[in-house]
Design a protein around this motif. Structure first.
Motif, mmCIF file in Angstrom:
data_model
loop_
_atom_site.group_PDB
_atom_site.id
_atom_site.type_symbol
_atom_site.label_atom_id
_atom_site.label_comp_id
_atom_site.label_asym_id
_atom_site.label_seq_id
_atom_site.Cartn_x
_atom_site.Cartn_y
_atom_site.Cartn_z
ATOM 1 N N ILE B 144 46.832 0.895 50.404
ATOM 2 C CA ILE B 144 45.815 1.262 49.260
ATOM 3 C C ILE B 144 46.336 1.432 47.913
ATOM 4 C CG2 ILE B 144 44.161 3.383 48.535
ATOM 5 C CD1 ILE B 144 43.953 3.921 51.526
ATOM 6 N N HIS B 145 47.670 1.637 47.719
ATOM 7 C CA HIS B 145 48.259 1.886 46.607
ATOM 8 C C HIS B 145 48.835 0.462 46.154
ATOM 9 C CE1 HIS B 145 47.791 5.928 46.536
ATOM 10 N NE2 HIS B 145 47.901 5.976 45.281
ATOM 11 N N ASP B 146 48.650 -0.756 46.917
ATOM 12 C CA ASP B 146 49.126 -1.963 46.996
ATOM 13 C C ASP B 146 50.581 -2.183 46.725
ATOM 14 O OD1 ASP B 146 46.811 -3.416 46.802
ATOM 15 O OD2 ASP B 146 46.218 -2.884 44.917
ATOM 16 N N LEU B 147 51.515 -1.455 47.539
ATOM 17 C CA LEU B 147 52.871 -1.565 47.299
ATOM 18 C C LEU B 147 53.186 -2.595 48.200
ATOM 19 C CD1 LEU B 147 53.910 2.168 48.106
ATOM 20 C CD2 LEU B 147 53.278 1.155 45.818
ATOM 21 N N THR B 148 54.275 -3.404 47.991
ATOM 22 C CA THR B 148 54.574 -4.588 48.925
ATOM 23 C C THR B 148 54.852 -4.236 50.294
ATOM 24 O OG1 THR B 148 56.865 -3.981 48.610
ATOM 25 C CG2 THR B 148 55.958 -5.826 47.176
ATOM 26 N N MET B 149 54.466 -5.122 51.206
ATOM 27 C CA MET B 149 54.347 -4.863 52.497
ATOM 28 C C MET B 149 55.726 -5.409 53.395
ATOM 29 S SD MET B 149 52.667 -7.642 51.604
ATOM 30 C CE MET B 149 51.266 -7.048 50.808
ATOM 31 N N TYR B 150 56.654 -5.982 52.606
ATOM 32 C CA TYR B 150 57.594 -6.515 53.455
ATOM 33 C C TYR B 150 59.031 -5.982 52.632
ATOM 34 C CZ TYR B 150 57.029 -9.635 49.270
ATOM 35 O OH TYR B 150 57.030 -10.006 47.903
ATOM 36 N N PRO B 151 59.945 -6.038 53.416
ATOM 37 C CA PRO B 151 60.307 -6.904 54.816
ATOM 38 C C PRO B 151 60.181 -5.717 55.784
ATOM 39 C CG PRO B 151 62.193 -6.233 53.819
ATOM 40 C CD PRO B 151 61.388 -5.732 52.998
ATOM 41 N N ALA B 167 55.213 -11.687 53.622
ATOM 42 C CA ALA B 167 54.051 -11.819 54.210
ATOM 43 C C ALA B 167 53.146 -11.811 53.072
ATOM 44 C CB ALA B 167 53.634 -10.673 55.261
ATOM 45 N N ALA B 168 52.215 -12.662 53.023
ATOM 46 C CA ALA B 168 51.141 -13.053 51.863
ATOM 47 C C ALA B 168 50.370 -11.839 51.584
ATOM 48 C CB ALA B 168 50.479 -14.281 52.227
ATOM 49 N N SER B 169 49.897 -11.220 52.705
ATOM 50 C CA SER B 169 49.220 -9.776 52.519
ATOM 51 C C SER B 169 49.463 -8.752 53.541
ATOM 52 C CB SER B 169 47.690 -10.175 52.496
ATOM 53 O OG SER B 169 47.426 -10.848 53.759
ATOM 54 N N TRP B 170 48.927 -7.669 53.633
ATOM 55 C CA TRP B 170 49.004 -6.545 54.740
ATOM 56 C C TRP B 170 48.715 -7.153 55.693
ATOM 57 C CZ3 TRP B 170 51.780 -2.308 54.637
ATOM 58 C CH2 TRP B 170 52.333 -1.661 53.281
ATOM 59 N N TRP B 172 48.223 -10.221 56.558
ATOM 60 C CA TRP B 172 49.358 -11.391 57.309
ATOM 61 C C TRP B 172 50.575 -10.354 58.070
ATOM 62 C CZ3 TRP B 172 49.242 -15.841 59.015
ATOM 63 C CH2 TRP B 172 48.407 -17.014 58.336
ATOM 64 N N MET B 173 51.078 -9.566 57.540
ATOM 65 C CA MET B 173 51.935 -8.621 57.743
ATOM 66 C C MET B 173 51.788 -8.283 59.264
ATOM 67 S SD MET B 173 55.008 -7.874 57.968
ATOM 68 C CE MET B 173 55.852 -7.533 56.429
ATOM 69 N N GLU B 174 50.371 -7.689 59.517
ATOM 70 C CA GLU B 174 49.983 -7.239 60.622
ATOM 71 C C GLU B 174 49.860 -8.464 61.852
ATOM 72 O OE1 GLU B 174 48.902 -4.413 61.970
ATOM 73 O OE2 GLU B 174 48.140 -5.375 63.787
ATOM 74 N N ARG B 175 49.421 -9.578 61.303
ATOM 75 C CA ARG B 175 49.107 -10.775 62.333
ATOM 76 C C ARG B 175 50.497 -11.097 62.779
ATOM 77 N NH1 ARG B 175 45.392 -15.257 59.691
ATOM 78 N NH2 ARG B 175 46.196 -16.336 61.908
ATOM 79 N N LEU B 176 51.457 -11.252 61.836
ATOM 80 C CA LEU B 176 53.076 -12.015 62.119
ATOM 81 C C LEU B 176 53.723 -10.850 63.174
ATOM 82 C CD1 LEU B 176 53.990 -13.468 58.681
ATOM 83 C CD2 LEU B 176 53.148 -14.542 60.653
ATOM 84 N N SER B 177 53.747 -9.518 62.848
ATOM 85 C CA SER B 177 54.341 -8.497 63.517
ATOM 86 C C SER B 177 53.832 -8.274 64.860
ATOM 87 C CB SER B 177 54.520 -7.261 62.546
ATOM 88 O OG SER B 177 53.246 -6.874 62.408
ATOM 89 N N ARG B 178 52.379 -8.410 64.746
ATOM 90 C CA ARG B 178 51.672 -8.337 66.162
ATOM 91 C C ARG B 178 52.051 -9.422 67.170
ATOM 92 N NH1 ARG B 178 50.036 -3.621 67.789
ATOM 93 N NH2 ARG B 178 48.923 -3.358 65.608
ATOM 94 N N LYS B 179 52.489 -10.654 66.723
ATOM 95 C CA LYS B 179 52.599 -11.647 67.462
ATOM 96 C C LYS B 179 54.052 -11.446 68.022
ATOM 97 C CE LYS B 179 50.681 -15.960 68.565
ATOM 98 N NZ LYS B 179 49.364 -15.907 68.688
ATOM 99 N N ALA B 180 55.026 -10.989 67.020
ATOM 100 C CA ALA B 180 56.089 -10.810 67.668
ATOM 101 C C ALA B 180 56.505 -9.806 68.825
ATOM 102 C CB ALA B 180 57.084 -10.563 66.635
ATOM 103 N N CYS B 181 55.650 -8.625 68.458
ATOM 104 C CA CYS B 181 55.612 -7.595 69.328
ATOM 105 C C CYS B 181 54.913 -7.962 70.623
ATOM 106 C CB CYS B 181 54.782 -6.658 68.702
ATOM 107 S SG CYS B 181 54.436 -5.058 69.681
ATOM 108 N N VAL B 182 53.810 -8.938 70.801
ATOM 109 C CA VAL B 182 53.453 -9.412 72.302
ATOM 110 C C VAL B 182 54.560 -10.027 72.839
ATOM 111 C CG1 VAL B 182 51.738 -10.886 73.075
ATOM 112 C CG2 VAL B 182 50.971 -9.258 71.556
ATOM 113 N N GLU B 183 55.236 -10.861 72.162
ATOM 114 C CA GLU B 183 56.218 -11.767 72.893
ATOM 115 C C GLU B 183 57.334 -10.982 73.672
ATOM 116 O OE1 GLU B 183 54.743 -14.973 72.982
ATOM 117 O OE2 GLU B 183 56.702 -14.681 73.750
ATOM 118 N N VAL B 184 57.509 -9.821 73.044
ATOM 119 C CA VAL B 184 58.800 -9.124 73.765
ATOM 120 C C VAL B 184 58.219 -7.722 74.705
ATOM 121 C CG1 VAL B 184 60.267 -9.306 71.833
ATOM 122 C CG2 VAL B 184 58.850 -7.239 71.595
#
Lengths: 521, 359
Positions: B144-151, B167-170, B172-184
């Motif tokens: 909400i305060h627009d802080l950086t979401m990475y790394p 990550a280009a946005s919060w 995107w960060m959600e999508r990328l990390s969720r994908k990695a999470c599912v893989e493991v």
């Protein structure tokens, strides 16, 4: 004609009934004995004495000379062993799932006194599966062989094996069991996938409790078999489970944990049978407590909560019951007016006023109010009318409120009243269409044991299937399981379907639980 | 710095309070609690740090366990995995952390920083960035305060380690990390974008750990005195009783990774004759009393067992349960126009104008 004997071994009484098809022909009540089996033998002796074999009855296929087709026993023996910490076997524990879950070893959440008694050799090994069936890492079979040798060296006779996601893929547990039988041929092995349900710690706890009880279960079952043989009965023996179904004793002796809390279940199933109702509330008023449960399709609705047995968390199928301290032996205090929870219990027949004792009990109030005729009425004739009226109103209000709390349908439902104290149940209750009284209500639990069926249950995750396809597949698996447990496949019907879509899992993951039941083959 | 040791009894209270603040989601804290009991038995002791005592340039690790609650029931959480995620971030950034804090105080993630802290010997900051539980990465006060979401670092129990450098946005960060999470295996330990002391002080939801401990203590003390724990919570936290009744029906489905559904309740006691409907998306989102919207996110909607005061999760809601629905005030940052964009009813797809029960 089918002749069945149902026996319920309770804390106070051992009840036995003889059923001919859907008719209760004889019922007896005897005190439960410390060794359990002599009480069962006595109940059988009295039942058979009063039920001399009809000359015209054809011999049962079992060749039994009393023409009995089956004997079903429900017992609290195994629950009591855990609660009282006696007759438990020290066990080996095998957990398969490393590197996952390394910090929480087997027995982690057991009460220390119980763990001290049961915990033997504990081994944690690499292996197990993911929710989608992939292995976590390859199974460490060399480590398993080393663990089996340690178990043999420690002289342990029973082992519990639990692997991560084994309800979905039991391969690791099966391989572990093969290695155990190879290295320690006489050891009893309980595998967690046989006890079902997702939730590793709770499933493992059930597995270890089961392993700790198999020794006792074997001796108890053999003693029951001997008691039958001594009575001249050769019909097969079944043990009742807490979901209202039975397993052949020879199978059940490997799964004593399924017998936990079968008493209330049998009582509710008996109430359904005696009343011919399948959907109703059941109130069982005993000497000290009242249990209220809900029947759906003739089976008790199950509790969803985690169930603790002797302080150990498990995920057993237990009936959802509301219990309160009101019964025929409940003590009545005059000022301020109060009924229960203290009770004279089984001493009612000595201590109640109408029986010549000095305690004012719920039964005395009921006699004074003309709800039932018991003992010597004259001994309560002098009770103030206001006290009698007030106490009856209080008991009725307690029951009404508890019934309302258990009700889950907005519409009116029937209420079946069973148990020795069921005269305390008012005839009219808001939200209840009818209070149903049945014959033989005092032995409803033994009747419930006698009519038990065979079940199969599946609880697993399906992916990329429609809801209908997933449920159909689960049903096929449950039916196969019931058939192998002794059910007649032609009589199978589905009694429970529950599906739960899973958050954060890909591919429309759906967890489906299906339970089917059928008649004994 | 004002550090105060957290007792084993307070950890027990934290688990009860965090489950209530989970507003139906966040996963049960039970397994994390078992880990904490064990760590404390082995001599660990974690200290709580007042966030206002953080130096502006202090480095704070924000941790959470990510994945499906059901998988968590089989692949049991382990303090060393969450500690590993923090160490990965230290290695990646080449500097040490001064403290750890929770991403979300609701559910099992309230205890994850304590697990990491016990292993790493760091203090836990008395703060989080949700004040409750929410399902996705962009639903935080830091977003909400627009802080950086990475790394972001993600640790698996096997020797798998994933670093999301940018990550280009919060979202995107959600999508990328969720994908990695599912893989493991749909369960992983994560260390989110590191925060400075200044960022935590300005953009965090402060003193939420203390609040969760206090909430748990309220329930425990009411139980000990045989008082009504639900009423005790309402009084202690200035909450409101929204409904009391029995669950008549529960319908669930998953879409886009959410557990969505509704529960219908019939009134008991003072609510006899009334009906209530609760909609949930992992957490409880909106409640309607007799068809009228009565309570909605981000106000905290908590469903408690009417007798024990224990929280009931959206996955364990079931036909016939006797429950109380209560509302607790949301952290002010979530009530700002920007906050409501992230976590208001419209963020969950309900075309409702947010109206707080506490306005």
């Amino acid at each position: 004609m089918k002749r069945r004997i149902g026996i319920d071994v309770g804390g106070t009484n051992t009840d036995a009934v003889l059923l001919e098809d859907a008719r209760v022909v004889h019922a007896v009540k005897t005190p439960t004995t410390a060794d359990v089996t002599s009480g069962v033998a006595e109940a059988l002796r009295r039942l058979l004495q009063s039920a001399a074999q009809p000359r015209t009855a054809p011999r049962a296929p079992s060749g039994d000379r009393f023409a009995i087709d089956a004997v079903m026993i429900g017992t609290t023996h195994f629950t009591n062993a855990v609660v009282q910490r006696r007759d438990l076997t020290r066990v080996g524990a095998i957990r398969i799932g490393l590197p996952s879950g390394a910090s929480l070893e087997p027995f982690i959440d057991w009460p220390e006194d119980l763990a001290e008694l049961v915990r033997g050799e504990v081994s944690m090994l690499e292996g197990g599966h993911e929710f989608d069936g992939r292995p976590i890492v390859p199974f460490d079979s060399a480590g398993m062989r080393a663990a089996a040798r340690r178990i043999r060296a420690a002289g342990l006779t029973s082992v519990g094996v639990a692997s991560v996601f084994s309800p979905l893929n039991a391969a690791c547990e099966l391989e572990a069991a093969t290695i155990l039988r190879d290295e320690c041929p006489d050891v009893a092995v309980t595998m967690s996938h046989q006890l079902g349900r997702i939730g590793l710690l709770e499933r493992e706890n059930a597995t270890l409790l089961n392993a700790a009880l198999v020794g006792l279960a074997r001796t108890t079952t053999r003693a029951f078999t001997d008691a039958l043989a001594a009575s001249g009965i050769t019909a097969p023996l079944y043990l009742t489970q807490n979901d209202g179904t039975v397993m052949l004793a020879s199978v059940a002796e490997a799964f004593p944990v399924y017998g936990f809390a079968s008493g209330p279940t049998n009582s509710m199933r008996g109430a359904a049978f005696l009343s011919k109702l399948t959907d109703a509330l059941v109130i069982d008023v005993g000497g000290t407590t009242t249990d209220i449960g809900s029947l759906r399709h003739g089976f008790p609705r199950e509790a969803n909560n985690v169930v603790e047995i002797g302080g150990v968390r498990t995920l057993f199928r237990m009936p959802d019951l509301l219990s309160m301290g009101l019964g025929g032996g409940s003590l009545v205090a005059r000022s301020p007016l109060a009924v229960g929870p203290r009770s004279v219990g089984y001493r009612l027949v000595d201590q109640g006023l109408v029986f010549g004792g000095g305690e004012l009990t719920a039964t005395d109030i009921a006699v004074a109010a003309g709800l039932i005729d018991l003992g010597d009425r004259k001994r309560v004739a002098s009770l103030p009318a206001e006290l009698v009226r007030g106490a009856v109103a209080r008991m009725h209000a307690m029951i009404e409120e508890a019934v309302d709390r258990m009700k889950t349908d907005a519409g009116d439902e029937p209420l079946i009243a069973v148990g020795g104290g069921c005269f305390l149940v008012p005839e009219r209750i808001a939200g209840i269409s009818e209070v149903v009284h049945v014959e033989h209500q005092a032995v409803a639990n033994a009747v419930g044991a006698a009519i038990a069926q065979v079940s199969g249950e599946v609880d697993r995750i399906f992916q990329d299937l429609s809801r209908e396809e997933a449920i159909a597949r689960a049903r096929d698996l449950a039916e196969a399981q019931a058939t192998s447990a002794g059910a007649d496949p032609r009589t199978l019907s589905t009694v429970e379907v529950e599906d739960l879509p899973l958050a954060y899992l890909p591919g429309n993951s759906l967890r489906v639980r299906v339970r089917v039941v059928g008649e004994i083959r | 710095m004002a550090l105060r040791p957290v007792s084993a009894a307070e950890i027990e209270s934290l688990a009860i309070g965090a489950w209530i603040l989970g507003t139906g989601g966040g996963g049960s804290p039970y397994l994390a609690l078992l880990n904490m009991r064990k760590l404390y038995r082995e001599g660990a002791a974690v200290s709580l740090l007042d966030p206002m005592d953080l130096a502006d340039d202090a480095r704070v690790a924000v941790v959470s366990n990510m994945g499906a609650p059901l998988v968590g029931q089989e692949r049991l959480t382990d303090p060393h995995t969450i500690a590993r995620a923090v160490q990965m971030m230290e290695e990646y950034r080449g500097c040490r952390f001064d403290a750890v804090m929770s991403l979300e105080i609701g559910g099992g993630n309230a205890l994850q920083p304590f697990m990491a802290a016990a292993v790493l010997g760091l203090p836990v900051v008395d703060a989080d960035c949700m004040g409750r539980a929410f399902p996705e990465a962009q639903m935080t006060s830091f977003a909400i305060h627009d802080l950086t979401m990475y790394p972001l670092t993600l640790a698996d129990v096997r020797d798998n380690a994933v670093i999301i450098a940018r990550a280009a946005s919060w979202k995107w960060m959600e999508r990328l990390s969720r994908k990695a999470c599912v893989e493991v295996g749909s369960i992983a330990s994560t260390c989110k974008a590191p925060r400075t002391g200044k960022e935590v002080k300005e953009c965090g939801i402060l003193y939420s750990t203390t609040k969760a401990i206090r909430l748990g203590e309220t329930v425990q003390s009411a139980r000990r005195r045989h008082h009504d724990p639900v009423q005790a919570v309402i009084e202690a936290e200035r909450g409101q009783l929204v409904f009391r009744g029995k669950i008549r029906d529960v319908a669930r489905r998953t879409t886009e990774g959410f557990l969505r559904g509704t529960a219908k309740l019939d009134g008991l006691d003072d609510f006899r004759g009334a009906g209530f409907e609760l909609a949930f998306q992992n957490e409880f989102a909106v409640g309607w009393l007799d068809g009228e919207p009565r309570v909605m996110t981000p106000d905290l909607i908590c469903v408690l067992d009417s007798v024990s005061g224990d929280a009931i999760g959206t996955e364990t809601l079931r036909y016939g349960q006797r429950v109380s629905v209560i509302a607790l005030p949301a952290p002010p940052v979530l009530l700002t126009p920007k906050g409501l964009e992230h976590v208001g009813p419209r963020a969950f797809g309900y075309d409702l104008e947010f109206k707080s029960l506490f306005a």
